[in-house]
Motif scaffolding. Sequence first.
Motif, PDB file in Angstrom:
ATOM      1  N   GLY A 187     120.588  47.565  29.388  1.00  0.00           N
ATOM      2  CA  GLY A 187     119.373  48.402  29.558  1.00  0.00           C
ATOM      3  C   GLY A 187     118.331  47.874  28.585  1.00  0.00           C
ATOM      4  N   GLU A 188     118.724  46.778  27.961  1.00  0.00           N
ATOM      5  CA  GLU A 188     117.474  46.197  27.076  1.00  0.00           C
ATOM      6  C   GLU A 188     116.825  45.055  27.949  1.00  0.00           C
ATOM      7  N   THR A 189     115.535  45.094  27.670  1.00  0.00           N
ATOM      8  CA  THR A 189     114.679  44.192  28.051  1.00  0.00           C
ATOM      9  C   THR A 189     114.434  42.796  27.101  1.00  0.00           C
ATOM     10  N   HIS A 190     114.274  41.690  28.042  1.00  0.00           N
ATOM     11  CA  HIS A 190     114.342  40.254  27.409  1.00  0.00           C
ATOM     12  C   HIS A 190     112.999  39.694  28.089  1.00  0.00           C
ATOM     13  N   PRO A 191     112.457  38.790  27.598  1.00  0.00           N
ATOM     14  CA  PRO A 191     111.299  37.859  28.001  1.00  0.00           C
ATOM     15  C   PRO A 191     112.270  36.872  28.842  1.00  0.00           C
ATOM     16  N   ILE A 192     111.799  36.474  29.911  1.00  0.00           N
ATOM     17  CA  ILE A 192     112.293  35.206  30.744  1.00  0.00           C
ATOM     18  C   ILE A 192     111.053  34.403  31.160  1.00  0.00           C
ATOM     19  N   ARG A 193     111.385  33.195  31.110  1.00  0.00           N
ATOM     20  CA  ARG A 193     110.338  32.207  31.703  1.00  0.00           C
ATOM     21  C   ARG A 193     110.940  31.718  32.942  1.00  0.00           C
ATOM     22  N   ILE A 194     110.384  31.991  34.213  1.00  0.00           N
ATOM     23  CA  ILE A 194     110.939  31.382  35.549  1.00  0.00           C
ATOM     24  C   ILE A 194     109.971  30.246  36.063  1.00  0.00           C
ATOM     25  N   GLY A 195     110.447  28.876  35.986  1.00  0.00           N
ATOM     26  CA  GLY A 195     109.787  28.061  36.624  1.00  0.00           C
ATOM     27  C   GLY A 195     109.848  27.873  38.165  1.00  0.00           C
ATOM     28  N   VAL A 196     108.599  27.831  38.815  1.00  0.00           N
ATOM     29  CA  VAL A 196     108.823  27.864  40.438  1.00  0.00           C
ATOM     30  C   VAL A 196     107.860  26.498  40.764  1.00  0.00           C
ATOM     31  N   ILE A 197     108.564  25.557  41.502  1.00  0.00           N
ATOM     32  CA  ILE A 197     107.952  24.334  41.758  1.00  0.00           C
ATOM     33  C   ILE A 197     108.161  24.292  43.579  1.00  0.00           C
ATOM     34  N   GLY A 198     107.083  23.522  44.086  1.00  0.00           N
ATOM     35  CA  GLY A 198     107.048  23.561  45.691  1.00  0.00           C
ATOM     36  C   GLY A 198     106.759  22.183  46.040  1.00  0.00           C
TER      37      GLY A 198
END
Length: 656
Positions: A187-198
Amino acid sequence: MPNPALPMSRRSFLATGTAAVTLLHPFSARAQAGQAHLRIMETTDLHVHVFPYDYYADKPVDTVGLARTAAHIADIRAEATNSLLLDNGDFLQGNPMGDYIAYERGMKEGDMHPVITAMNAVGFDASTLGNHEFNYGLDFLLKSLDGADFPIVSANIARSEGSDPTKDATLIKPYVILDREVTDGAGETHPIRIGVIGFVPPQIMQWDARHLQGNVTTRDIVPTAAAYVPQMREEGADIIIALSHSGIGAAEPTDLLENASTALGTVDGIDAILTGHSHLVFPSPDYEGFAGVDLDKSTVHGTPAVMGGFWGSHLGVIDLMLERDGSEWRVVTHAVETRPISKRNEDRSVTALVESDRQVIDAAQDIHEATLEYIRRPVGKTAAPLYSYFALVADDPSVQIVSQAQEWYVAEMLKGTAYEGLPILSAAAPFKAGGRGGPEYYTDVPAGDVAIKNVADLYLYPNTVRAVKVTGAQVKDWLERSAGMFNQVEPGKADQVLLNPEFPSYNFDVIDGVTYQIDLSQPSKFGPKGEPLNAEAHRIVNLAYQGKPVTDDMEFVIATNNYRASGGGNFPGAGGDTIILEAPDTNRDVIVRYIVEQGTIDPKADANWSFKPLGGTSVLFDTGPAAEAYADKVQGLTIERAGDGEGGFARFRIDL
Ligand code: MN
Ligand code: MG
């Protein structure tokens, strides 16, 4: 993430009744502390299908529409702890709503495109461009993208190229890194960095040459990905998702690879690949035996992949179980599924599996109504009536218009290629020509105004345009194959039955651009399925191009469709190995464009083919009773009414 605070549903996503489910490791277990379950949702190849509506048939349908897919999206958001919604491109073109905006209303500065309005209503996290985004030109495209509330990325289209892909001045952002939070099993929140390329197929430079040549260039998908992914990692992307508007094809990269999504799996550092462009579903038996593909795990070279059908037919879902590894996230396991919006029953009827999302309907309601008005309104004129009552016995205007539009389009597409300058012929068959469809099953568009919805009557199937390169010998055999439509007749005998009922009209290709006669006194060279019957027989006589006999070694291009070009009907010269152009556009779209651009079309049959005269011989031919009105206009044929046929058909006598 739309709902980071929601606890993961006990129900989980096992209890969803999906069509194609691949569960590598069941996610029914909760994520542990330090693990987070991320659901990546995909729409692809929407082609402006917002409403569940077939604008060609002018009726509601249950098989298409983002309004329906949105119901699955809402379900997943309600049950998932962490989710992401991505679109894989081809949203701007492909149905009459798209044509209405492009050809009628236009995109002025500040105008919203209805598919973007609808996508905003659903709430996307990012999208990429498909090849069809370029069909109406760069200015139209960029104005449409302006309205999007979400980032749109494409890495392999450049305004100007640098020394490597990462140095290109790309047309739009090559990638984004989304800063999000995920909730873990505790139930803990954490930052995440999601890379999206097209990525887009580099072939857009050929397909939309008139819009793109001189303005942009494209690079191959796989090397572009290989160049950018390390840079994205460098910038702190924890995971990387590729939006690959490209099908699942060859396992290894090659130059100008159109369907590069399997080969993309060879690039290190990509965690999930959303695919499309082929208008199919992955995983599904369509991809049985493909190199590099693991259908059970739904991976390409080990990377999770999905393809969510087309026109909103399915929502693709990739589930990733992420684990925190120090300050980074890594994927520990995955599952893939596709959720259909409808199902086809045994009796071919269709059952909707979800209801329309009201918000999406409301977002595009006004444009939907404007589109209805547009498809019912004339977009051009035809100087001649377009009917198929005599399409099997004489050159015919409803077939002629299809041939003309295909020829026009292929000539444009081959400009500047090695094939420019070869004579272009065009093959088309009457799709609606009675038979098992019954006595009303004919194309019948009167002279005068032509509306968009009439085009469905002219071209029944959602085929796409192909061109093949063939020899004179193959042209002749192609026509011999078509001529199997007819029974062999005995010269001098009256009232013989003309048509072989086992031969479907869609395999009766007429080839425009050459002239020829069919000698019905000879046996057919091929059987109803294209099987060789009489190797020495020939019915095609006086075959000529521009008045000169066609010789075996001459070279021609034939404009046709994907069904025929890849072996449908088993036609000589059309076994898939002669294709020189795989066009992205449907034959139907090409006919609409042809009519819009010409204003008035004049598809009078040019009588380029006829039966060889056989003095004192007559045949009987059944067609729709409405044919009576046109019987005196049939070119190159002596025809009279000869009573009634069976099952409501009208019978005609033809003097050969
Ligand atoms: Mn598409
Ligand atoms: Mg013709």
